[in-house]
Design an enzyme around this catalytic site. Structure first.
Site, PDB file in Angstrom:
ATOM      1  N   ALA A  46     -21.845  56.487  34.315  1.00 21.24           N
ATOM      2  CA  ALA A  46     -21.544  55.495  33.283  1.00 21.24           C
ATOM      3  C   ALA A  46     -22.813  54.748  32.886  1.00 21.24           C
ATOM      4  O   ALA A  46     -23.526  54.231  33.746  1.00 21.24           O
ATOM      5  CB  ALA A  46     -20.504  54.494  33.802  1.00 21.24           C
ATOM      6  N   ILE A 137     -35.485  51.340  53.834  1.00 25.53           N
ATOM      7  CA  ILE A 137     -35.509  51.081  55.280  1.00 25.53           C
ATOM      8  C   ILE A 137     -34.091  50.950  55.818  1.00 25.53           C
ATOM      9  O   ILE A 137     -33.323  50.127  55.341  1.00 25.53           O
ATOM     10  CB  ILE A 137     -36.256  49.769  55.597  1.00 25.53           C
ATOM     11  N   GLU A 191     -41.977  41.707  37.495  1.00 32.96           N
ATOM     12  CA  GLU A 191     -41.393  41.741  36.156  1.00 32.96           C
ATOM     13  C   GLU A 191     -42.073  40.717  35.254  1.00 32.96           C
ATOM     14  O   GLU A 191     -42.793  39.833  35.724  1.00 32.96           O
ATOM     15  CB  GLU A 191     -39.903  41.450  36.258  1.00 32.96           C
ATOM     16  N   LYS A 206     -31.122  38.446  50.061  1.00 42.92           N
ATOM     17  CA  LYS A 206     -31.201  39.388  51.176  1.00 42.92           C
ATOM     18  C   LYS A 206     -31.031  38.665  52.510  1.00 42.92           C
ATOM     19  O   LYS A 206     -30.405  39.192  53.432  1.00 42.92           O
ATOM     20  CB  LYS A 206     -32.530  40.134  51.113  1.00 42.92           C
TER      21      LYS A 206
END
Lengths: 438, 438
Positions: A46, A137, A191, A206
Site C-alpha cells: 500500500a 540491532i 533531515e 526509543k
C-alpha cells in the site's frame, strides 16, 4: 517437504525500509519458505503515490492505494508508514481481522503502545517491533526473551544515529555543532528539519519502548525527561576529551529508589560525559549501541547500524519470519505485559555525577566561597581543577574552575547551580554536564 | 490473575552454573511467575554427591541422586552436568517423556546436536541452548530469530574467555604465554589442565554450534579446522601491536565458494591478527564477543561475559522462561533445521590474508628471490617491511622481512612457506599468521 499453505504478507509503505523489505521478500522467497516451513506471498504494497520513485524496484501490479482492502485477508501486516495516523488505525484493523503485525513505528509504540498491545492480547495476535529501536540491532528480542529470567538494572543506549554522527564529527574532526549538522544533512544522516533528532525526541521514544520492556512497566512518553544536543559546544567536547571523557547523547533507563523509598524507574535522554574507556565511547559515526547492566548477566552490549533502509529491513524480516513460524507452529504467542508496574520517577529523583565549569573571579577566597555553596546544598565535590587565569586590561581577571561532583540529586544540583549563578564571585556558569558510565 | 497450573522444573547438576540457577529460581519465584503467567516449581536438583560444597545454597530436600526419576514428570529439564554421558541419555529421556530441555552443554551439542534436535522434532519438544555459546550474551536467539530473514555471511567470534584473557595479558602486561597461563590459572580463569581452552577445542565446539545455526546446515565437529594459541609468542604479540594489529583466537564461520564453484561454508578456529581499530580488538580480559556480518543488517556485535556461574545462569533462566511461556501459550515451538545443507569446505578452500615473518640472509638479490617464490605459488605480496640487519661476528648477517599478502588460499600459502623453508636465502620462517577483520 512444505505442506503448510502459503502465508499472505501485506506491506504498508514503500519508503526506504519498505521497498527493501519488498525486495528481500521477493528475492529470498525460496530461502525464507525453507526457514518458515511455508511460502510467504507478498500480496500487495500500500502506497500513497503509485508513481513515486522507490529505493528498490517493486512490481507495479503489487502496488495499491487501498490499504484497507489489502489488510483484510492478510496473515501478516507489515506497517512501515510511520507517524500516528493512519498507522494506528491500520494496525488496529489488522489485529482485529486476525493478522499478526510487524511495525518499526517508534512514535506510535511510544504513544499508543499499551492500546495496541491490549488489542493484540484480546484476540491473541502478535505485535512485533524489533526494528523500532536500534535499526538492525537485535535488542527487543534479547530484552523480551533472553533476559526474561534476569533483572535489568540499567540501560545506557546510543539510540539516535544522527546525533551520534554529529557528536562524533565534533570530537574527531573538530567541527562545530553547526558545521557537523550541515555535514550530516549533506550526507543524508540528518533531515532538513533536524528537530526530532537533535532535540532528543526520537531517542525519547526509543527510551520509552526499551524501559517498558526492560522493566515490565508502562512508561508514558510524557514521563521521559528529555534534553537534546543543541547546547553542546565544540569547546565542551574538546575539554571533555582532554579530561578523559566523550560526550554522547544517551537514552538512560534505570531502576531507582524514589524519595519515599518506593521502587521506581528513571527514563531520560540527555547528553552525558562517559569515560573514554567505556565500550559506548567507541561507538562512532551513525552507529547505535545499547549497553545493559543486568543483575545476573552483568554487562552486555549490542552494537550495529541504527538506521538505513536495508539494515532496518533485516530486523523487519526477522519479525516476519517469527510471525510466520508462529502461524505454522500454531498457538498464541507471548503477550506483552506491564505486570511489574513500576512508576516512572521524575528527574529530581535521579542521582548522578556532574561536571560543572565556572568562570570565576581570580582572587583569594573564591574557591572557599564556591566550595561552601556546594556543601550547603548537599553536593559533595570530588575534584576541582583550576585553569590559567585570563587577564584582560581594565577588567577583573577571571579563572576557569572545572568541578567534578560525587553522586548528587538533580534537585540539589539545580539549587547549587542557581546559587552559583547568583554568587558575586562567579562570572558565569559555562557548562553543567552529567557523567555516566563510571 | 494467574490460572495456569505450576510448571515442574528439574535441574540436573549443581555446579557453578546449576547452583546459581537454583538460587535464582527460588529467589525470583514471584517475579518469574508474573513474567510466565504460571508458577515455576523447582522440583529437584540431581547431583552426584549430596554433600559437595555448592556456590549457592540449595535446600537439602531438593537434592537427589536419582536423575531418572526426577526427569519423569517434569515439564522442563535443565541439563547442566556437562560432558557427553550421562547428559545425552538424560536429555533423550526428558524429550521422550514430553519435557522441554534447556542445556548449556556445548560439547554435547557440537557432537550429538543433530540426534538431539531430531528427537525433539519428532515429539514437538523444544531444545534451548542460549548458554552454550557466549555465556550470558544473547547470541543463539538473535541468530535463530532476529536474523531469520537475513543471510549471515560471516561470523568472527571471541568465544573462549580463557584464551582471550591470556592473549590480553600478553598484550597489555607484556607477559609470556607461560606467565599469562599461570596468572589465568591462579585467578580461576584457566583450569589445571588448560588443553580444552588453549588448544581451541572449546572454541571449535562453539564454532560448530554457531555455524550450524547461522547457515542452516549440519556442521560436524570433525569438520572444524582448529589451531590453539600455544604457538603464540610474546614477541609476535608485540610486533603485531607495533604494526597496528592485535592477536585474538577467533572462531570464524563464513560462506565460501568452493574450488569447483559450489556453495559451502568454512568453520575454523585459529589465532589471527585483527586491526586494532576493529571492535573485536577492544574485547579485553575474559570477555567474549561475536561480530557478525549479514547481507542486509550489515555489521553487528554482541558483547559480554562469556563465562561465570551467575552470568551463564542468566542465559539458562531466559531459556527456562521461554520454554515455560511456550507451555502456557500452547502449540509446538520452532524446530531446528538444516535445510540449507551447505557442505563444510576444507581449510584449503579458504582464502585470507597472511603476515609472514622471515629471517633472511642480508645480501643483494635476496628480496627478488623471495618475491619470486611468492609469485610462483600464486600468492600476491601486498607489503614488505625490512627490519635492521643483525650482524654477528663470524656469521653471515641476517635481516628480518615482514611480508603481508593479498588474499591467498591456504594451500598456495602452505606451498609458498614450504618453498621458503627450503630456500638457501631464508634462515628461518619465524611466524605465519592469518589476518582477519580488514
Amino acid at each position: 517437504m512444505i505442506e503448510y499453505r502459503n502465508l499472505r504478507v501485506a506491506l504498508l509503505g514503500a519508503g526506504s525500509v519498505g521497498s527493501q523489505v519488498a525486495s528481500l521478500l521477493l528475492e529470498h522467497r525460496d530461502e525464507l519458505a525453507n526457514r518458515v516451513g511455508a511460502g510467504l506471498d507478498l500480496v500487495g504494497v500500500a502506497v500513497r503515490d503509485m508513481d513515486a520513485a522507490r529505493d528498490a524496484d517493486i512490481p507495479k501490479e503489487l502496488l495499491t492505494t487501498d490499504a484497507e482492502s489489502l489488510i483484510l485477508g492478510s496473515d501478516i501486516v507489515v506497517e512501515l508508514i510511520g507517524g500516528l495516523e493512519p498507522a494506528r488505525t491500520h494496525i488496529l484493523n489488522a489485529i482485529n481481522s486476525g493478522a499478526d503485525v510487524i511495525t518499526a513505528n517508534k512514535a506510535l509504540l511510544a504513544t499508543h503502545g499499551p492500546e495496541l498491545f491490549e488489542a493484540a492480547g484480546q484476540v491473541g495476535a502478535q505485535l512485533y517491533y524489533e526494528a523500532a529501536v536500534g535499526g538492525a540491532i537485535p535488542i527487543i528480542r534479547p530484552l523480551r526473551d533472553s533476559l526474561a529470567g534476569d533483572r535489568v538494572q540499567r540501560i545506557l543506549g546510543i539510540v539516535n544515529g544522527t546525533t551520534n554522527f554529529i557528536l562524533d564529527l565534533m570530537d574527531r574532526e573538530g567541527e562545530s555543532l553547526e558545521q557537523a549538522l550541515k555535514t550530516a544533512q549533506d550526507l543524508g544522516y540528518a533531515e532538513a528539519d533536524p528537530t526530532a533528532d537533535v532535540e532528543g525526541y526520537d531517542a525519547a521514544q526509543k527510551a520509552a519502548i526499551l524501559a517498558s520492556l526492560a522493566f515490565h512497566s508502562t512508561v508514558p512518553l510524557e514521563s521521559v525527561y528529555r534534553e537534546g544536543i543543541t547546547g553542546i559546544t565544540h569547546e565542551q567536547v574538546v575539554k571533555a576529551r582532554r579530561a578523559g571523557f566523550v560526550i554522547k547523547l544517551l537514552a538512560i533507563c534505570e531502576r531507582l529508589t524514589g524519595p519515599e523509598g518506593q521502587d521506581g524507574v528513571s527514563v531520560r535522554v540527555h547528553p552525558a560525559l562517559i569515560p573514554d574507556a567505556h565500550p559506548l565511547a567507541a561507538v562512532h559515526g551513525a552507529n547505535n549501541a545499547v549497553f545493559l547492566e543486568a543483575e545476573a548477566a552483568g554487562n552486555l552490549m549490542f552494537y550495529g547500524a541504527g538506521a538505513g533502509g536495508i539494515e532496518t529491513a533485516s530486523a523487519v524480516l526477522g519479525d516476519v519470519v517469527s510471525a510466520a513460524r508462529r502461524h505454522v507452529a500454531g498457538g498464541p504467542g507471548v503477550a506483552e505485559s506491564a505486570h511489574a508496574n513500576l512508576p516512572v520517577l521524575p528527574i529530581d529523583a535521579v542521582t548522578t555525577r556532574y561536571q560543572i565549569t565556572l568562570a570565576v573571579l581570580d582572587r583569594p577566597g573564591v574557591l572557599a566561597t564556591i566550595a561552601t555553596e556546594f556543601s550547603e546544598h548537599g553536593v559533595s565535590v570530588e575534584a576541582v581543577e583550576q585553569h590559567a587565569a585570563e587577564v584582560r586590561p581594565g577588567a577583573a581577571s577571571t579563572a576557569t574552575l572545572v568541578i567534578g561532583t560525587h553522586e548528587a540529586t538533580e534537585s540539589s544540583l539545580a539549587a547549587t547551580v542557581a546559587a552559583l549563578k547568583a554568587s558575586d564571585v562567579v562570572s558565569s556558569v559555562e557548562s553543567v554536564l552529567r557523567v555516566e558510565g563510571l
